[in-house]
Design a protein around this motif. Structure first.
Motif, PDB file in Angstrom:
ATOM      1  N   LYS A 183      -2.079   1.391  -5.536  1.00  0.00           N
ATOM      2  CA  LYS A 183      -0.556   1.577  -5.501  1.00  0.00           C
ATOM      3  C   LYS A 183      -0.415   2.827  -6.583  1.00  0.00           C
ATOM      4  O   LYS A 183       0.288   3.581  -6.205  1.00  0.00           O
ATOM      5  N   ASP A 184      -1.009   2.755  -7.637  1.00  0.00           N
ATOM      6  CA  ASP A 184      -0.872   3.800  -8.584  1.00  0.00           C
ATOM      7  C   ASP A 184      -2.107   3.957  -9.830  1.00  0.00           C
ATOM      8  O   ASP A 184      -2.281   3.034 -10.315  1.00  0.00           O
ATOM      9  N   ASP A 231       6.753   4.847   2.852  1.00  0.00           N
ATOM     10  CA  ASP A 231       6.309   4.514   1.604  1.00  0.00           C
ATOM     11  C   ASP A 231       7.642   3.783   1.221  1.00  0.00           C
ATOM     12  O   ASP A 231       8.451   4.141   1.098  1.00  0.00           O
ATOM     13  N   GLN A 232       7.296   2.620   0.397  1.00  0.00           N
ATOM     14  CA  GLN A 232       8.240   1.872  -0.438  1.00  0.00           C
ATOM     15  C   GLN A 232       7.672   0.814  -1.437  1.00  0.00           C
ATOM     16  O   GLN A 232       6.230   1.135  -1.434  1.00  0.00           O
ATOM     17  N   PRO A 237       1.050   3.571  -0.726  1.00  0.00           N
ATOM     18  CA  PRO A 237       1.469   4.980  -0.506  1.00  0.00           C
ATOM     19  C   PRO A 237       0.692   5.378   0.690  1.00  0.00           C
ATOM     20  O   PRO A 237      -0.680   5.098   0.774  1.00  0.00           O
ATOM     21  N   ARG A 241      -3.121   4.708   1.929  1.00  0.00           N
ATOM     22  CA  ARG A 241      -3.029   3.741   2.730  1.00  0.00           C
ATOM     23  C   ARG A 241      -3.721   4.218   4.073  1.00  0.00           C
ATOM     24  O   ARG A 241      -4.682   3.578   4.863  1.00  0.00           O
TER      25      ARG A 241
END
Length: 330
Positions: A183-184, A231-232, A237, A241
């Protein structure tokens, strides 16, 4: 006998009979800790050699988002404890092959003042699972932070073992990923790189061993409904992904199981299922607090989510009969 020799003999005898003391960091202590069975990037409760073989239909339970403290804004964990204790009662009655909790074990993050208390309550409640039912823990964004760092991951490792690892069960190969760095990755880019390299090796090993199924478990869904959705907050992302979905499809991964959404969702990317499971803790939609029962057959899987008040008394391992469509000659 000289006095000096007598004293020496006494000291030697005492040393022989003093029992060894293991610290918390020694292997013997770790081996007895059911919450830290994930180490050396495998899950120690399962024997990899014997579990490579198909031994018949079995089922496991997928839980997610126990998230102790969420219902009260970290002011207490009594409500989540009651829900988790109800889930544990079901687990001990149903007797699955194993239980896996897909992240956000606590609501507090490692640097929060309430983190240790929530970890303690989680361990107290889930220690009540019968010892012969393995408990697999997966890290979520609350467990290591929305922007995980080596320090936050280390704290998780100390409490729950490795943040990514694999294991065999009954002919199926299971891969647990740290989805928070997907994710990050900005706070721990080296962890993401190492995980990607490790994942390639795991998928190659599963293919070589002719696994009946390959399952991936993580906290964040890759996607909720469509692999190309925008993206959400609740998905990975697209920049990370898309290549991962293609890789999993190429390696014939059967399903990815996730949580994070606090409700149920299902998506498909070719033959790859994306299964998002509602919470044991606080729901954010219409799905009640509960868990998913997954039945693993030799050539397919079945899965169903149940609210904690609607869990069946037992699990039917029989396959669903296939209905033969009539032909023009019938």
């Amino acid at each position: 006998m000289p006095v000096f020799q007598g004293i020496l003999l006494l000291l030697t005898a005492a040393a022989i009979f003093v029992p060894a003391v293991c610290t918390a960091d020694e292997p013997t202590a770790i081996a007895s800790d059911r919450f830290r069975q994930a180490r050396d990037h495998t899950f120690q409760s399962f024997d990899a050699q014997s579990e490579r073989n198909w031994r018949g239909t079995y089922f496991f339970l997928q839980l997610a988002d126990t998230q102790y403290g969420m219902l009260t804004g970290n002011m207490g964990s009594e409500k989540e404890a009651a829900l988790s204790q109800q889930a544990v009662e079901h687990i001990n009655r149903l007797r699955p092959r194993y239980v896996i909790v897909c992240g956000d074990l606590t609501n507090a993050t490692p640097k929060h003042a309430r983190y240790d208390a929530q970890v303690s309550q989680y361990k107290q409640d889930f220690s009540a699972i019968d010892e012969d039912i393995p408990l697999v823990c997966v890290c979520g964004n609350h467990d290591i932070g929305n922007r995980p760092t080596p320090d936050s991951i280390t704290i998780y490792n100390q409490n729950f073992g490795d943040d990514y690892f694999s294991f065999w069960v009954g002919g199926a190969f299971n891969i647990v990923l740290n989805s928070s760095v997907l994710k990050d990755p900005s706070g721990a880019p080296n962890v993401l790189t190492a995980q990607h390299e490790w994942l390639d090796l795991q998928l190659a090993a599963a293919r070589k061993a002719e696994a009946k199924h390959i399952f991936v478990f993580q906290h964040h869904p890759l996607f909720l409904n469509q692999p190309d959705e925008a993206d959400q907050y609740f998905n990975i992302p697209l920049v990370r992904r898309t290549p991962l979905v293609k890789k999993l499809q190429m390696e014939d991964v059967r399903a990815v199981f996730a949580g994070h959404y606090h409700r149920n969702s299902h998506g498909q990317a070719g033959t790859l299922e994306m299964i998002t499971t509602g919470p044991v803790g606080k729901p954010l939609g219409n799905d009640a607090s509960g868990f998913r029962i997954v039945t693993v057959h030799e050539d397919h899987i079945r899965h169903q989510y149940y609210g904690l008040d609607d869990v069946p008394q037992s699990v039917d391992l029989q396959p669903i009969p296939q209905v033969t469509q009539p032909t023009a000659n019938d």
